[in-house]
Design an enzyme around this catalytic site. Structure first.
Site, PDB file in Angstrom:
ATOM      1  N   SER A 128       0.271  -1.416  -0.182  1.00 15.22           N
ATOM      2  CA  SER A 128      -0.097   0.103  -0.125  1.00 15.22           C
ATOM      3  C   SER A 128       0.653   0.961   0.093  1.00 15.22           C
ATOM      4  O   SER A 128       1.764   1.566   0.330  1.00 15.22           O
ATOM      5  CB  SER A 128      -1.180  -0.212   1.145  1.00 15.22           C
ATOM      6  OG  SER A 128      -1.635  -0.852   0.893  1.00 15.22           O
ATOM      7  N   ASP A 241      -4.661 -13.460  -1.700  1.00 13.64           N
ATOM      8  CA  ASP A 241      -6.000 -14.597  -1.733  1.00 13.64           C
ATOM      9  C   ASP A 241      -5.543 -14.997   0.517  1.00 13.64           C
ATOM     10  O   ASP A 241      -6.361 -15.382   0.678  1.00 13.64           O
ATOM     11  CB  ASP A 241      -6.534 -15.296  -2.928  1.00 13.64           C
ATOM     12  CG  ASP A 241      -6.695 -14.727  -4.230  1.00 13.64           C
ATOM     13  OD1 ASP A 241      -7.707 -13.626  -4.005  1.00 13.64           O
ATOM     14  OD2 ASP A 241      -6.703 -15.141  -5.429  1.00 13.64           O
ATOM     15  N   GLU A 364      -5.832  -6.031   4.406  1.00 10.54           N
ATOM     16  CA  GLU A 364      -5.903  -7.067   2.960  1.00 10.54           C
ATOM     17  C   GLU A 364      -7.084  -6.592   2.161  1.00 10.54           C
ATOM     18  O   GLU A 364      -7.976  -7.753   2.091  1.00 10.54           O
ATOM     19  CB  GLU A 364      -6.070  -8.147   4.040  1.00 10.54           C
ATOM     20  CG  GLU A 364      -4.867  -8.512   4.688  1.00 10.54           C
ATOM     21  CD  GLU A 364      -3.824  -8.812   4.408  1.00 10.54           C
ATOM     22  OE1 GLU A 364      -3.165  -8.261   3.054  1.00 10.54           O
ATOM     23  OE2 GLU A 364      -2.872  -9.494   5.171  1.00 10.54           O
TER      24      GLU A 364
END
Length: 380
Positions: A128, A241, A364
């Site tokens: 990020s 994932d 996440e």
């Protein structure tokens, strides 16, 4: 009230017993004090590492635990039920090892992975940026090739273990080709030009340091690039994932802890001549809390079993993260309500649980992003 678990092997059952023992002896009693003092407890992660709990889903040939995700996630849940920040930190560390394991060459994995998954080193994940949270393709941190090195310049926001980790898995732009122009690098913490900004002041998870990592001309060798140039975003998305399942498990652990505190209190607190658990209005709240916890656990275990079977699990991971974190927010809020005025004080941990799970709906991938992932998958 420990969670009822049906483990796939005796070894897995023994791992849960080991984790519960460590949680009781090393984690639960330290959590509140570390949260109050905003103290990062590095030694706690060394304890988990020496017990073999920081590399559970990676193969034994690299000093990992060789366990399926179904088992690893239940360990994360047990850790988080005792100390949320450490449960989240365990998930982040495992995510930080993903790029090397999944995309590194045999030589890279043999050289670096055993130390990373063996427990002595702690990882962090740099994806990020302040302007590019849910849109990683908009990142600006850049890695410029200079002979046999890359020079990385920029800033990575919201880094869990920022300034505390021993290595950083970093996504940086190597071309201006949008999402196809991002590459992945394994950066050691002692690289010149790499430093952490002042830690963030947060609502919860205060014993987990979160900081912006500053890259001021950080040089890393070409051999520390993971995968090909331009492969960074697929590496990041594949890792997320699995990382989402770690957060789902951690949220479920905190929700279980909140349920346990609320149930214990409701059995002891007397009103109108009988324990408040016997009053239907409150009993139904507790029943809904239990249903929410077990629903969340079932969701993340289903996704984990798909992953372990080598089947697609991206949609199920997003569902698990969405369900588990939303349920945890509801369960912890209800736990405060069950305790009444006592729940609003720091004499009981439920107010801390409520603050801790809020961010799990955000990192996440926010739960709005999870709905986007799920809906797009359904539309295919």
């Amino acid at each position: 009230m420990p969670a009822e678990r049906l483990m796939p092997s005796q070894e897995a059952a023994d791992l849960i017993s080991l984790t519960r023992s460590i949680a009781e002896k090393e984690l639960r009693e330290k959590a509140a004090g570390a949260e109050r003092s905003h103290r990062f407890e590095r030694e706690v992660f060394r304890t988990l590492g020496r017990a073999g709990l920081l590399g559970l889903p990676y193969p034994e040939e690299y000093d990992g635990g060789g366990q399926p995700y179904e088992v690893y996630l239940q360990v994360v849940e047990e850790i988080a039920s005792a100390w949320a920040a450490v449960g989240v930190g365990t998930s982040v560390h495992v995510l930080s090892c993903f790029g090397l394991f999944g995309y590194g060459t045999p030589e890279q994995k043999a050289r670096w992975l055993p130390d990373m998954v063996g427990g002595e080193l702690l990882g962090a994940y740099c994806l990020s940026e302040s302007h590019a949270g849910s849109d990683p393709a908009a990142m600006r941190t850049r890695a410029v090739r200079d002979g046999d090195e890359y020079v990385i310049t920029g800033a990575k926001a919201w880094t869990t273990h920022g300034g505390e980790a021993d290595f950083y898995t970093v996504m940086a732009r190597t071309s201006d080709d949008g999402g196809r122009g991002i590459s992945c690098f394994l950066v050691p913490a002692d690289a010149p030009g790499l430093k952490a900004d002042h830690p963030e002041d947060k609502m919860g998870l205060n014993s987990s340091t979160t900081a912006t990592m500053l890259f001021d001309g950080v040089r890393v060798s070409v051999e520390r690039r993971l995968g090909e140039e331009g492969q960074g975003l697929p590496i990041a998305l594949a890792g997320l994932d699995s990382g989402r399942l770690g957060i789902a498990a951690a949220a479920t652990g905190v929700a279980q802890a909140a349920l346990d505190v609320a149930l214990s209190y409701a059995k002891e607190r007397v009103a109108f001549g009988r324990p408040i658990v016997e009053h239907q209005g409150l009993a139904f709240v507790l029943a809904d809390m239990a249903a929410a916890v077990e629903t969340a656990r079932a969701a993340y275990l289903h996704a984990a079993r798909l992953r372990d079977a080598g089947k697609p699990f991206s949609r199920q991971a997003s569902i698990a993260k969405l369900v588990a974190t939303d349920n945890a927010m509801k369960v912890t809020t209800d736990a405060v309500q069950v305790l009444g005025g006592a729940g609003y004080t720091t004499d009981f941990p439920v107010e801390r649980f409520m603050r801790e799970v809020k961010v799990m709906q955000i990192f996440e991938g926010t739960n709005q992003i999870q709905r986007l992932v799920i809906s797009r998958d359904l539309a295919r």
